[in-house]
Design a protein around this motif. Sequence first.
Motif, short mmCIF file in Angstrom:
data_model
loop_
_atom_site.label_atom_id
_atom_site.label_comp_id
_atom_site.label_asym_id
_atom_site.label_seq_id
_atom_site.Cartn_x
_atom_site.Cartn_y
_atom_site.Cartn_z
N ALA A 703 85.04 33.56 18.48
CA ALA A 703 84.45 32.27 18.82
C ALA A 703 83.93 32.32 20.26
CB ALA A 703 85.49 31.17 18.68
N PRO A 704 82.92 31.52 20.57
CA PRO A 704 82.31 31.57 21.92
C PRO A 704 83.36 31.43 23.03
CG PRO A 704 81.02 30.18 20.46
CD PRO A 704 82.26 30.53 19.70
N HIS A 705 83.25 32.27 24.01
CA HIS A 705 84.02 32.22 25.26
C HIS A 705 85.48 32.70 25.12
CE1 HIS A 705 80.60 30.04 26.69
NE2 HIS A 705 80.85 28.98 25.92
N ILE A 706 86.00 32.85 23.90
CA ILE A 706 87.42 33.20 23.77
C ILE A 706 87.69 34.59 24.33
CG2 ILE A 706 89.23 33.71 22.09
CD1 ILE A 706 88.29 31.38 20.45
N ALA A 707 86.75 35.51 24.12
CA ALA A 707 86.95 36.88 24.63
C ALA A 707 86.90 36.94 26.14
CB ALA A 707 85.91 37.82 24.03
N LYS A 708 86.43 35.85 26.80
CA LYS A 708 86.48 35.81 28.26
C LYS A 708 87.84 35.32 28.76
CE LYS A 708 81.51 35.04 28.83
NZ LYS A 708 80.45 34.14 29.37
N ILE A 709 88.62 34.76 27.86
CA ILE A 709 89.94 34.26 28.22
C ILE A 709 91.00 35.31 27.95
CG2 ILE A 709 91.64 32.44 27.81
CD1 ILE A 709 89.06 31.46 29.10
N TYR A 710 90.91 35.95 26.80
CA TYR A 710 91.90 36.95 26.41
C TYR A 710 91.21 38.28 26.14
CZ TYR A 710 94.62 32.69 25.60
OH TYR A 710 95.24 31.48 25.75
N ALA A 711 91.96 39.37 26.28
CA ALA A 711 91.40 40.70 26.07
C ALA A 711 90.99 40.88 24.61
CB ALA A 711 92.42 41.76 26.47
N PRO A 712 89.74 41.29 24.35
CA PRO A 712 89.30 41.48 22.97
C PRO A 712 90.20 42.43 22.18
CG PRO A 712 87.41 41.48 24.43
CD PRO A 712 88.65 41.47 25.30
N LEU A 713 90.72 43.47 22.83
CA LEU A 713 91.58 44.41 22.11
C LEU A 713 92.82 43.71 21.56
CD1 LEU A 713 92.14 47.39 21.32
CD2 LEU A 713 93.48 47.56 23.43
N ILE A 714 93.46 42.87 22.38
CA ILE A 714 94.67 42.18 21.94
C ILE A 714 94.33 41.14 20.88
CG2 ILE A 714 96.61 40.76 22.70
CD1 ILE A 714 96.63 43.71 23.65
N LEU A 715 93.19 40.45 21.04
CA LEU A 715 92.77 39.50 20.02
C LEU A 715 92.49 40.20 18.71
CD1 LEU A 715 90.31 37.20 22.03
CD2 LEU A 715 92.56 36.58 21.14
N GLY A 716 91.85 41.38 18.78
CA GLY A 716 91.55 42.12 17.56
C GLY A 716 92.81 42.58 16.84
N ARG A 717 93.78 43.08 17.59
CA ARG A 717 95.02 43.53 16.96
C ARG A 717 95.79 42.32 16.39
NH1 ARG A 717 96.28 48.85 18.06
NH2 ARG A 717 98.52 48.53 17.73
N THR A 718 95.74 41.20 17.10
CA THR A 718 96.37 39.99 16.57
C THR A 718 95.71 39.55 15.27
OG1 THR A 718 97.06 39.22 18.76
CG2 THR A 718 96.82 37.55 17.04
N ARG A 719 94.38 39.63 15.24
CA ARG A 719 93.64 39.22 14.04
C ARG A 719 94.05 40.07 12.84
NH1 ARG A 719 87.40 39.47 14.81
NH2 ARG A 719 87.37 37.21 15.14
N VAL A 720 94.25 41.38 13.04
CA VAL A 720 94.67 42.25 11.94
C VAL A 720 96.05 41.84 11.43
CG1 VAL A 720 95.32 44.61 11.33
CG2 VAL A 720 93.23 44.19 12.66
N VAL A 721 96.97 41.59 12.35
CA VAL A 721 98.32 41.18 11.95
C VAL A 721 98.27 39.84 11.21
CG1 VAL A 721 100.58 40.42 12.82
CG2 VAL A 721 99.50 42.47 13.78
N LEU A 722 97.45 38.92 11.71
CA LEU A 722 97.35 37.61 11.07
C LEU A 722 96.69 37.69 9.70
CD1 LEU A 722 96.40 35.13 13.95
CD2 LEU A 722 98.53 35.25 12.67
N SER A 723 95.81 38.67 9.52
CA SER A 723 95.19 38.80 8.20
C SER A 723 96.24 39.06 7.12
CB SER A 723 94.14 39.92 8.21
OG SER A 723 94.77 41.20 8.37
N GLU A 724 97.28 39.79 7.49
CA GLU A 724 98.37 40.03 6.55
C GLU A 724 99.15 38.74 6.30
OE1 GLU A 724 100.60 43.10 8.42
OE2 GLU A 724 98.91 44.50 8.52
N VAL A 725 99.35 37.95 7.37
CA VAL A 725 100.06 36.68 7.24
C VAL A 725 99.24 35.71 6.37
CG1 VAL A 725 100.88 34.64 8.50
CG2 VAL A 725 101.29 36.94 9.41
N LEU A 726 97.92 35.64 6.62
CA LEU A 726 97.07 34.71 5.89
C LEU A 726 96.98 35.09 4.41
CD1 LEU A 726 94.24 34.34 8.56
CD2 LEU A 726 95.69 32.48 7.71
#
Length: 816
Positions: A703-726
């Motif tokens: 989403a716009p601007h989110i990657a400027k707040i948090y590191a894209p690498l950590i967001l990406g790894r979180t997204r993968v973990v959450l895909s399993e949860v979802l």
Amino acid sequence: MVDAQTIQEWARPWAKHTKKHGVHALACHLIDTMEVAYRLYPIILGPKVRKELDRIFAPLDGSARDWVALLCGLHDLGKYTPAFQSLVLEVALARFPEKDHPVLERNAPAKKGQRWDTKHGLGTAVHLQDMLEAAGASRDTALLIGHILGGHHGWFPNPGEVRAARGKDDLGDRSWAEARSELVQKIAGLRGLDFGTPAWSEVEVTALGLVGLAGLTTLADWVASDSSRFAYEPNPEDIHAYQERAREQADRTLRTTNWSAWIPPERTGYRDLFKKDPRPLQKAVEASLDQCDGPGVLVIEAPTGEGKTRAGLQAAADLARRLGLGGLYFATPTKALSRQALNEVRKLMEGTGSPLDVNLVYGGAAKDMRAERVEAQILPSAVGEEDAGDDGGQNSLEWFTRKRGLAFPIGAGTIDQLLKSVIRSGHNYLGMASISNKVVVIDEAHAYDMYTGRLVDQFLWFCGWMGVPVVLMSATLPANRREELVEYWRAGAESRAPDRERVRVLAPGSWQVAWTGGTGSPSALGLSDETKARGALKVEHVDESPDAIAEQVVARVGDEGTALIVLNTKTRAQDVRDRIAKLLVGKEDLPELVLFTGESQGVDRTRIEEQVHSLLGGKSPEERHAIVVGTQVLEHGLDIDADLLVSDLCPIDLLFQRAGRLHRHRRTHRPSGLGTPTLLVADVNPERRAARGPGDRGSMFFAPHIAKIYAPLILGRTRVVLSEVLAQERWDPLDEIAKQIHRVYVAEESMIEDGWEGAWDNADSSYDRRRKKLRFQASSVMTSLIGSHRDILRLSRRSGPAGRTRPTDGREKGRK
């Protein structure tokens, strides 16, 4: 006007001069400072520092406390020079005989404020070094004591500056030096000490003892410079009579400011302190500290809502009692959390019958506290005001009005105030000395980025070095980070460099309480019935667009119930709030709609916090109808409860923090469809992401601007973990979060998605570059570790702004 013919020689030099108060004799200010230092010695300096000073001064007749008090008093000896005395020439000419007038007139500034003379701190360093060497002290001992006392305005002079000051006309000839020595001996005699004793040859100073001496010197000087408490005396006739007066003034000052060491109660169990039955967490803290026989680190890892704050205070009281410490400082990552901690610490003090005040400590804290009693304030005046360009006076006033919690026994505030003590800047040694007699509690120990985290590491090293016990609290601390923090403390306690090989962690952590000072194993933590009752969460995806978020919220709680919406930027929070307001137009039984971001400060912030607590807090009505939209200010510390939570995608540990606001309290009524705690994660629609062509896959697509707040690498790894949860539509974070945090932050597990290899490579490279950049920036401003006694002179070496405790690369912008 004093007559030079009637004033005694030891009373001739002046130390302070103002139009309002007139003249204060130098001898009087030295005695004032000495008496204040003697009284503050057991209040400010911790057991390990005092033990070190006992060892240092053991060869000399008299106690270490007497010697340290005397040396503190001698800090302004450099004012007994033509350079300083001639700053107010008419005063000097009236106080000194005619034989001294030529040198005074030679050194007088041509114009007011125009200076070329030697600063009085250098004069102190020169004379005390010479006097100690003449008594037989080693060169190192003489040099370091002289330099430490000469640096009482915040910056230790380097040896080259002191050498350059020697032999200058503005320090005076031999007769001036002899007069200074006579004054030293006269004041030493007040404490029954012989400054010229040959036993100085057996004294060996250490860096730890010198930090204590330096901090106490500056602090005592500031207190003794309060002209409303230490009345000016231009012509003392009897030095013993003046000492009695100084003692009375010092006693009265500490009594009226309520400045004494904290004495915890004899019984420091949870039930004794808070008059409530302990939860499993508090019982584990009690059991762990039964191993305590010296300073160490207590790590408390427990989910939100388990009572970590009170467990930390319980630990602080127990450690202070066991180790003979006289204070505590409760550190948080934000001002809002500091204000909440203030109330909890006050309850501890009031509940145990302690008369001590709790000081709120951060920049601007005075605006957030009620006006204090005038008699409880210390306002140093005329500190360094004759030294043009010296900021000593300004810093002293600031320290006592905005940052005094570090010096006073009990404080709650941001961690930034602690971290300033490990940044190479003026008065950093004062912060070190001020925490040496305290237990330090660090809340939300996971909440610091790589820059601030590096400063936290360094601070923990100095805590270990000074024997300061630390309580670390977190709900989401990665196991490797926990071991890093503990290793820095241990390395400091052993006066060695940290060993990164000792912190290699292969397995995820767990809910536990661990005391590193003992030989026992960590105590596995059973959760309270209240926490267990929360159960698993229902987790769904929602498109990140403001319209989609607003529609989902209104559809689910438009008629009844409560929703908490935590977004990553204030712009998104405002946008979503406005869209919800439009959707509610024309509806009956409208929910309360509140916007809460970090831009709300002072009275406005307090008002909004109270409103949020009234709508979502533990005492809110059963039939609730409210929507609260905000930013990361809703992540920590607020004891609130919602039926529905919407969160922007964020790192997995922060998502867990946010989820802790779901069904936090037991309630008899939940809206239809929200009987199960429900979390909506706002992220880019997977179909939109999958539709991007190979040429558009250079970034992870958030989403716009989110990657400027948090590191894209950590967001990406979180997204993968959450895909399993979802995929399961169910998340039991109490059981799974430790493993998930380990996967995101620690494990070397590859999570690269097919077709997105370039984006992952870019994110990984960006993360590594930023990590190196921030650690370099932190290393460039922080103090070096102490190896030898001479290293202390590097502590205050100028390197940049003292307030640089947070990164300046723009990553934090927009989060409020």
